[in-house]
Design an enzyme around this catalytic site. Structure first.
Site, PDB file in Angstrom:
ATOM      1  N   GLU A 282       0.823  -1.216   0.000  1.00  0.00           N
ATOM      2  CA  GLU A 282       0.000   0.000   0.000  1.00  0.00           C
ATOM      3  C   GLU A 282       0.855   1.263   0.000  1.00  0.00           C
ATOM      4  O   GLU A 282       0.413   2.303  -0.460  1.00  0.00           O
ATOM      5  CB  GLU A 282      -0.920   0.036   1.242  1.00  0.00           C
ATOM      6  CG  GLU A 282      -2.218  -0.707   1.037  1.00  0.00           C
ATOM      7  CD  GLU A 282      -3.242  -0.466   2.146  1.00  0.00           C
ATOM      8  OE1 GLU A 282      -2.994   0.330   3.065  1.00  0.00           O
ATOM      9  OE2 GLU A 282      -4.297  -1.103   2.077  1.00  0.00           O
ATOM     10  N   HIS A 303       8.586 -26.207  -1.220  1.00  0.00           N
ATOM     11  CA  HIS A 303       7.993 -27.357  -1.896  1.00  0.00           C
ATOM     12  C   HIS A 303       6.807 -26.930  -2.757  1.00  0.00           C
ATOM     13  O   HIS A 303       6.039 -27.762  -3.221  1.00  0.00           O
ATOM     14  CB  HIS A 303       7.592 -28.413  -0.859  1.00  0.00           C
ATOM     15  CG  HIS A 303       8.783 -28.915  -0.090  1.00  0.00           C
ATOM     16  ND1 HIS A 303       9.409 -30.112  -0.343  1.00  0.00           N
ATOM     17  CD2 HIS A 303       9.510 -28.323   0.903  1.00  0.00           C
ATOM     18  CE1 HIS A 303      10.441 -30.264   0.472  1.00  0.00           C
ATOM     19  NE2 HIS A 303      10.524 -29.174   1.238  1.00  0.00           N
ATOM     20  N   LYS A 417     -14.085  -0.263  -3.634  1.00  0.00           N
ATOM     21  CA  LYS A 417     -15.197   0.121  -2.751  1.00  0.00           C
ATOM     22  C   LYS A 417     -16.259   0.876  -3.536  1.00  0.00           C
ATOM     23  O   LYS A 417     -17.448   0.635  -3.363  1.00  0.00           O
ATOM     24  CB  LYS A 417     -14.680   0.994  -1.596  1.00  0.00           C
ATOM     25  CG  LYS A 417     -13.762   0.266  -0.636  1.00  0.00           C
ATOM     26  CD  LYS A 417     -13.432   1.174   0.527  1.00  0.00           C
ATOM     27  CE  LYS A 417     -12.328   0.632   1.381  1.00  0.00           C
ATOM     28  NZ  LYS A 417     -11.837   1.599   2.354  1.00  0.00           N
TER      29      LYS A 417
END
Ligand code: PA5
Length: 427
Positions: A282, A303, A417
């Site tokens: 951010e 792995h 949003k």
């Protein structure tokens, strides 16, 4: 307290590629408050300037929850969630609800929109003496607001309004927002997220400290660790580890290393890496720029991700976090028959074996073309957690300024949003 090792990047970069001049100038900009986003610099001196009265209230509330609650639900998302969970998992355990002998079981919710998750947590706390800490600076973020509506209704239904009032604690803005309004009207105890501290820099405010205290963590030690690191990370010298880290990652970014993998030593540190990802993602991912933060759990993810790290596109840099000592010691037993052929490590402890694995990984990645820095802390305790938080925050501010962005805003987070609220039909 923290040691940063650059040996693993030296074959990739000449020493002069690390621009200490720019890093120290960025540090001065941060300290003088003259750069972009300078109204969000409350975190810089927080380890020495934090509100002592509120700190005492946090300790008292934490003790009350620790002694009385059987279940403690922490509601929040992003910067109002990740730091607290990082602390709990590192300093207690990801399995602390099963392993605990005292204190409440702790659940995090409101960090997504999953019907199954919220139903499961409701089922788990039903019939237990429940306390809830809702954390939201804006007080309007949909995910925690939805979860709070559900848990508040449950508490009022179960304990009545007065009982719910005793069990709900709100961490939010000093004066603004829907949550603050609800808390004032209902008489819930509130804790303040300072105006000048953004979400992802707020772990050393009540945002992180109250959940830590309620989980039995000594927050005075956390703040002491942060304060000690602050002295180091604000020092205007080339030995400052935050300056070194910022200068190194920016130099590697300039040579095309666009993804930073934070590798960490096991499950306890998983949410520390998640917190780190938010902090750097951010702060730096803007204006078409920024290193993408990724993580790799050692040795489990070797792995799964190991092949790519070793041999995929050469856009990676790695920062390897290690603790010199674990909290507990485990020695490999000697077995007479040695059917599994492991007696060559009998008598050695896990830390020693992990150190060999980590060094083997580091050498392999370097030879595969991945510059690898090391960040070594003594042990995963409260002081170390506070130090790591401050170290990474300071380096992030410095690195963001070096990159030429405002490390303290997050305009991109608003886009989803806007679309979501339009689709939901919010007025
Ligand atoms: O870092 C940030 O600012 C964000 O991640 C916020 O912390 C997150 O969106 C939650 O916001 P709020 O605390 O306002 O609910």
């Amino acid at each position: 307290m923290l040691k940063i090792g650059l040996d693993g990047i030296r074959t990739f970069l000449p020493p002069e590629a690390l621009d200490f001049g720019a890093a120290l100038s960025s540090l001065r900009t941060l300290k003088s408050g003259t750069g972009a986003g300078n109204d969000y610099l409350g975190w810089v001196r927080l380890p020495e300037t934090y509100d002592r009265d509120e700190f005492s209230r946090i300790i008292a509330a934490g003790r009350r929850i620790w002694e009385q609650a059987e279940a403690f639900v922490v509601i929040g998302i992003g910067g109002s969630y990740l730091g607290a969970r990082a602390a709990l998992e590192l300093l207690r355990s990801p399995r602390c609800n099963e392993a605990k002998t005292s204190g409440p079981a702790v659940y995090f919710i409101g960090n997504g929109i999953s019907a199954d998750d919220i139903s499961e947590v409701l089922d788990l706390v039903r019939g237990k003496n429940l306390y809830v800490n809702v954390i939201s600076k804006s007080g309007t973020t949909l995910e925690p607001a939805l979860a709070f509506r559900i848990f508040r209704e449950y508490l009022e239904h179960t304990y009545g309004k007065d009982g719910a009032r005793e069990r709900i604690l709100c961490t939010t803005d000093r004066a603004r927002g829907v949550l603050k309004g609800i808390a004032d009207r209902e008489g819930y105890e509130t804790f303040v997220i300072p105006d000048d501290v953004g979400g992802r820099y707020s772990v050393l405010t009540p945002v992180g400290l109250l959940p830590m205290a309620a989980a039995g963590i000594d927050i005075s030690r956390v703040m002491a660790g942060a304060a000690a690191q602050m002295a180091e990370s604000l020092a205007e010298c080339e030995e400052n580890p935050s300056v070194v880290y910022a200068a190194a990652r920016q130099a590697l970014y300039r040579m095309g290393k666009k993804v930073e993998v934070l590798s960490y030593p096991g499950e306890n540190s998983r949410f520390l890496a998640e917190w780190w990802k938010q902090l750097y993602g951010e702060s730096e991912g803007k204006d078409g720029l920024g290193i993408f933060p990724a993580s790799c759990e050692l040795t489990a993810d070797l792995h799964s991700l190991g092949q790519y790290i070793q041999d995929g596109e050469r856009i990676l840099l790695e920062t390897m976090l290690r603790f010199a000592h674990s909290r507990r010691r485990v020695e490999v037993p000697r077995v007479e028959a040695d059917e599994d052929g492991l007696n060559y490590v009998a008598g050695r402890d896990y830390d020693e074996i992990f150190a060999c694995a980590a060094e083997g990984i580091r050498r392999a990645h370097i030879s595969g073309g991945v510059p690898c820095m090391e960040l070594v802390a003594d042990r995963p305790d409260e002081e170390t957690f506070g130090a790591l938080v401050y170290f990474f925050e300071a380096a992030c501010g410095i690195s963001g300024y070096m990159q030429g962005v405002n490390p303290f805003d997050q305009p991109g987070v608003e886009e989803y949003k806007k679309n979501m609220f339009a689709l939901l039909g919010r007025n």
